[in-house]
Structures are given as structure tokens and as C-alpha cells.
Design a protein around this motif. Structure first.
Motif, PDB file in Angstrom:
ATOM      1  N   GLY A   1       0.785  -1.229   0.000  1.00 53.80           N
ATOM      2  CA  GLY A   1       0.000   0.000   0.000  1.00 53.80           C
ATOM      3  C   GLY A   1       0.817   1.279   0.000  1.00 53.80           C
ATOM      4  O   GLY A   1       0.473   2.272   0.634  1.00 53.80           O
ATOM      5  N   TYR A   2       1.908   1.261  -0.758  1.00 55.61           N
ATOM      6  CA  TYR A   2       2.717   2.488  -0.898  1.00 55.61           C
ATOM      7  C   TYR A   2       3.135   2.647  -2.361  1.00 55.61           C
ATOM      8  O   TYR A   2       2.795   1.797  -3.192  1.00 55.61           O
ATOM      9  CB  TYR A   2       3.961   2.447   0.007  1.00 55.61           C
ATOM     10  CG  TYR A   2       4.910   1.290  -0.246  1.00 55.61           C
ATOM     11  CD1 TYR A   2       5.984   1.420  -1.113  1.00 55.61           C
ATOM     12  CD2 TYR A   2       4.733   0.066   0.398  1.00 55.61           C
ATOM     13  CE1 TYR A   2       6.853   0.358  -1.341  1.00 55.61           C
ATOM     14  CE2 TYR A   2       5.594  -0.995   0.182  1.00 55.61           C
ATOM     15  CZ  TYR A   2       6.659  -0.841  -0.689  1.00 55.61           C
ATOM     16  OH  TYR A   2       7.512  -1.891  -0.916  1.00 55.61           O
ATOM     17  N   ALA A   3       3.818   3.733  -2.675  1.00 56.60           N
ATOM     18  CA  ALA A   3       4.292   3.968  -4.044  1.00 56.60           C
ATOM     19  C   ALA A   3       5.793   4.238  -4.029  1.00 56.60           C
ATOM     20  O   ALA A   3       6.312   4.848  -3.089  1.00 56.60           O
ATOM     21  CB  ALA A   3       3.545   5.139  -4.668  1.00 56.60           C
TER      22      ALA A   3
ATOM     23  N   ASP B   1      -2.506  15.159   0.241  1.00 55.81           N
ATOM     24  CA  ASP B   1      -3.482  14.211   0.790  1.00 55.81           C
ATOM     25  C   ASP B   1      -4.052  13.306  -0.304  1.00 55.81           C
ATOM     26  O   ASP B   1      -4.270  12.115  -0.092  1.00 55.81           O
ATOM     27  CB  ASP B   1      -4.618  14.978   1.483  1.00 55.81           C
ATOM     28  CG  ASP B   1      -5.213  16.065   0.580  1.00 55.81           C
ATOM     29  OD1 ASP B   1      -4.441  16.706  -0.168  1.00 55.81           O
ATOM     30  OD2 ASP B   1      -6.433  16.256   0.613  1.00 55.81           O
ATOM     31  N   GLN B   2      -4.240  13.881  -1.505  1.00 55.29           N
ATOM     32  CA  GLN B   2      -4.770  13.077  -2.613  1.00 55.29           C
ATOM     33  C   GLN B   2      -3.752  12.056  -3.101  1.00 55.29           C
ATOM     34  O   GLN B   2      -4.095  10.938  -3.471  1.00 55.29           O
ATOM     35  CB  GLN B   2      -5.179  13.988  -3.764  1.00 55.29           C
ATOM     36  CG  GLN B   2      -6.343  14.883  -3.406  1.00 55.29           C
ATOM     37  CD  GLN B   2      -6.629  15.847  -4.531  1.00 55.29           C
ATOM     38  OE1 GLN B   2      -7.005  15.429  -5.623  1.00 55.29           O
ATOM     39  NE2 GLN B   2      -6.429  17.114  -4.277  1.00 55.29           N
TER      40      GLN B   2
ATOM     41  N   ALA C   1      -1.486   6.526  -3.312  1.00 57.62           N
ATOM     42  CA  ALA C   1      -0.362   5.618  -3.024  1.00 57.62           C
ATOM     43  C   ALA C   1      -0.828   4.351  -2.313  1.00 57.62           C
ATOM     44  O   ALA C   1      -0.192   3.304  -2.404  1.00 57.62           O
ATOM     45  CB  ALA C   1       0.696   6.332  -2.190  1.00 57.62           C
ATOM     46  N   LYS C   2      -1.943   4.436  -1.627  1.00 57.72           N
ATOM     47  CA  LYS C   2      -2.473   3.262  -0.909  1.00 57.72           C
ATOM     48  C   LYS C   2      -3.136   2.270  -1.862  1.00 57.72           C
ATOM     49  O   LYS C   2      -3.378   1.121  -1.509  1.00 57.72           O
ATOM     50  CB  LYS C   2      -3.482   3.711   0.156  1.00 57.72           C
ATOM     51  CG  LYS C   2      -2.836   4.559   1.245  1.00 57.72           C
ATOM     52  CD  LYS C   2      -3.668   4.577   2.520  1.00 57.72           C
ATOM     53  CE  LYS C   2      -2.901   5.211   3.676  1.00 57.72           C
ATOM     54  NZ  LYS C   2      -3.134   6.671   3.777  1.00 57.72           N
ATOM     55  N   SER C   3      -3.422   2.720  -3.098  1.00 56.24           N
ATOM     56  CA  SER C   3      -4.075   1.868  -4.096  1.00 56.24           C
ATOM     57  C   SER C   3      -3.031   1.133  -4.935  1.00 56.24           C
ATOM     58  O   SER C   3      -1.878   1.011  -4.538  1.00 56.24           O
ATOM     59  CB  SER C   3      -4.942   2.734  -5.007  1.00 56.24           C
ATOM     60  OG  SER C   3      -4.107   3.477  -5.891  1.00 56.24           O
TER      61      SER C   3
END
Ligand code: G3H
Ligand code: 13P
Ligand code: NA
Ligand code: ZN
Length: 316
Positions: free
Chosen positions: A16-18, A247-248, A253-255
């Protein structure tokens, strides 16, 4: 040595990160990126644009990135270094991609987003077939970002159509897909008064069609207003510079978004630091006296991005 994106993206989606994709054109940028990523224990994608190849020479940039693998070990307390990808950003055609694949890049982007759909597929497929023989990963793009994409200026964006992504990914064999959901290149992404939001709903639609497939976001600078202020207070003239809210990006990044491209924010950080030196110490003329502070400012910015926005810190 350098690694491709395959394993890094698989881990990023699960976690769940980028992974940060930071552009570099010179030694100070490369050092700042590496220092930031080693200090936060983040993997990193070093990316080289067409403009960077023209400015700094592809061969020099390639050896700099290969040197970065050793450099990362030298500045790591445990001596292990971090995973480093050398990626071609916005490859305009097969020949440019081939040149990078033949000369040590571990990943390339073929940007056929301006082409008609079937031609985009054909050109992208051609790059994939060549790249995969050498273990090089390929990023394709569907949808057009607003703003300046190298020499091609798109007046308005065309969002990626979720109905197309499954077909595109299947027929091209790409390893990741850049999408257009309202991000754009540069420091002027929205006009004052405009709603500065990206279309996370389209992202969710796309994820439904290709679950678990690596998604890339270009044009993801946030244009920090404190940096714009420092620039303008020290002789700069940036009017109405607006970016994507952090925030967006944190939500994205969680996707399945597992690569986030940032360049403009770094340019702002370096420019702010250099303008400050020039304004406050007009007698300085040793480039190290202004490039040094610029490098430090860039490092601090990218450390914060890795920790607070991308969530890649600790995943090296
Ligand atoms: O795609 C845009 C990147 O920020 C690279 O920009 O072509 O000016 O090097 P550039
Ligand atoms: P920014 O201009 O928002 O930093 O985007 C950089 C980028 O997408 C490079 O490919
Ligand atoms: Na992610
Ligand atoms: Zn881009």
C-alpha cells in the motif's frame, strides 16, 4: 546492479505504498535523491527524460546511475544500499527506448499516449517485445495529461477510459500503466479558483478492470507554497503556481498506484535555495556555495515525500 521494476511494484502494491520516481539531470540531483532514499530506506526510480538526455548526455547519466548503486552502499550505515531503477521517462519512440535498453537502463517508458489507440498498442507492443528479452520492464500510457509533455503540449487532458485499460494491458504486455486522472506536468496545474482535485473515482474504476496491475501517476508535484514564497521573496516571479494536494497523492499511493513521478517540486526546492543564497550572500561565486544548499533542500524535500506522501520509507 540496477534492478527493474517488477519486484518493487509487486511489493508496493501489497504494502500500500508507491515508489518515488524522481527525475535527475546532474550530479547534485542524483546525490540528493540517493541521500534521501538511503536515509529513509526507500527504493528509488531514477528517471531520465528526453530533455535530460539532451542536457546531460545519456551515457553520462547512465554511468552516474550505475555509480549510484555503489554510492548508495557507501552512504548506507549497513553497507547494503537500496534498490535502484534507471528508467527512461516519456520515451518518444521505439528507437529511443532501444538505445536506452541497449545501454544499461533497467526500465523504459514508451509514451504513445498522443497516438491513436491502435498505434499506441502497436508501438508499445514493439518496445515490450524488445525490452523483455533483456529483462527490462516497460511502462505504457493511456490518456493524455494536460500541460506540457516534453514537446507535445496538450491543451486539455483526456482522462484514461477505464473500458480500454484491460485490452491495452493484455495486448501490449506492459509491466505498468501510466494513467491520466487530472494530474499534469509542471508547476501550474490548476488555475486559481479551479477545483484542484484528481479523479480518484476513475482510478477506482481502472483498478476494478485490472486488479493488482501496477499503475503510474505522472505530474504528481504538489508545488509547496512555502517554496513558491521563498522564490518570490528572493527575486523570483512565480504567479499562481498550484499543484496536487499531498493528501490526494497519499490516498492514491495506498491503491495500485505504485510509481509516483515528481520533478517540478524538486526544481522549486533547488531554485528557492539558490535564490536565497544569491539574495543573502551576493559576494558568493563558488558554485558549491549555492549548489550545496540546493542539494540539501532537495534531499530534505524528498525525505519528507518518501515518509509522508508515498509511504515508501522503510521498504528498501
Ligand atoms: O515529463 C516531465 C518531466 O518533468 C521532465 O521534464 O522534459 O523538462 O526534463 P523535462
Ligand atoms: P511534475 O511536473 O508534476 O513534477 O511531474 C513529473 C513527471 O511526471 C515526470 O514524468
Ligand atoms: Na500503492
Ligand atoms: Zn511525466
Amino acid at each position: 546492479g540496477l534492478v527493474n521494476t517488477k519486484e518493487l511494484f509487486a511489493k508496493a502494491i501489497k504494502g500500500g505504498y508507491a515508489i518515488p520516481a524522481y527525475n535527475f539531470n546532474n550530479m547534485e540531483q542524483m546525490q540528493a535523491i540517493l541521500q534521501a532514499c538511503v536515509e529513509t530506506q526507500s527504493p528509488v526510480i531514477l528517471q531520465v527524460s528526453k530533455g535530460a538526455r539532451e542536457y546531460a548526455n545519456q551515457t553520462l547519466l547512465r554511468y552516474m546511475a550505475q555509480g549510484a548503486v555503489q554510492y548508495a552502499k557507501e552512504i548506507s550505515p549497513d553497507g547494503k544500499g537500496i534498490p535502484i531503477v534507471l528508467h527512461l521517462d516519456h520515451g518518444p519512440d521505439f528507437e529511443t527506448c532501444k538505445s536506452c535498453i541497449d545501454n544499461g537502463f533497467s526500465s523504459v517508458m514508451i509514451d504513445g499516449s498522443h497516438l491513436p489507440y491502435e498505434e499506441n498498442i502497436k508501438e508499445t507492443r514493439r518496445v515490450v517485445e524488445y525490452a523483455h528479452q533483456f529483462g527490462v520492464t516497460v511502462e505504457g500510457e493511456l490518456g493524455v495529461l494536460a500541460g506540457v509533455e516534453d514537446d507535445v503540449k496538450a491543451e486539455s487532458h483526456t482522462y484514461t477510459q477505464p473500458e480500454e485499460v484491460e485490452d491495452f494491458v493484455k495486448r501490449t504486455g506492459v509491466d505498468s500503466l501510466a494513467i491520466a486522472i487530472g494530474t499534469s506536468h509542471g508547476a501550474f496545474k490548476f488555475k486559481p479558483g479551479e477545483n484542484p482535485k484528481i479523479r480518484l473515482d476513475i482510478l477506482a474504476e481502472i483498478e476494478k478492470r485490472i486488479p493488482g496491475f501496477p499503475i503510474v501517476l505522472h505530474g504528481s508535484s504538489s508545488v509547496p507554497q512555502d517554496l513558491v514564497k521563498i522564490i518570490n521573496e528572493n527575486g523570483g516571479k512565480l504567479k499562481d503556481a498550484i499543484g496536487i494536494g499531498e493528501d490526494q497523492l497519499r490516498a492514491a499511493a495506498k491503491s495500485a498506484v505504485c510509481k509516483i513521478n515528481i520533478d517540478s517540486d524538486g526544481r522549486l526546492a533547488m531554485t528557492a535555495a539558490i535564490r536565497k543564497v544569491f539574495n543573502e550572500k551576493p559576494a558568493e561565486f563558488d558554485p558549491r556555495k549555492y549548489l550545496g544548499p540546493a542539494r540539501t533542500a532537495l534531499k530534505e524535500l524528498y525525505k519528507r515525500k518518501n515518509i509522508e506522501v508515498l509511504g515508501s520509507a522503510g521498504h528498501a
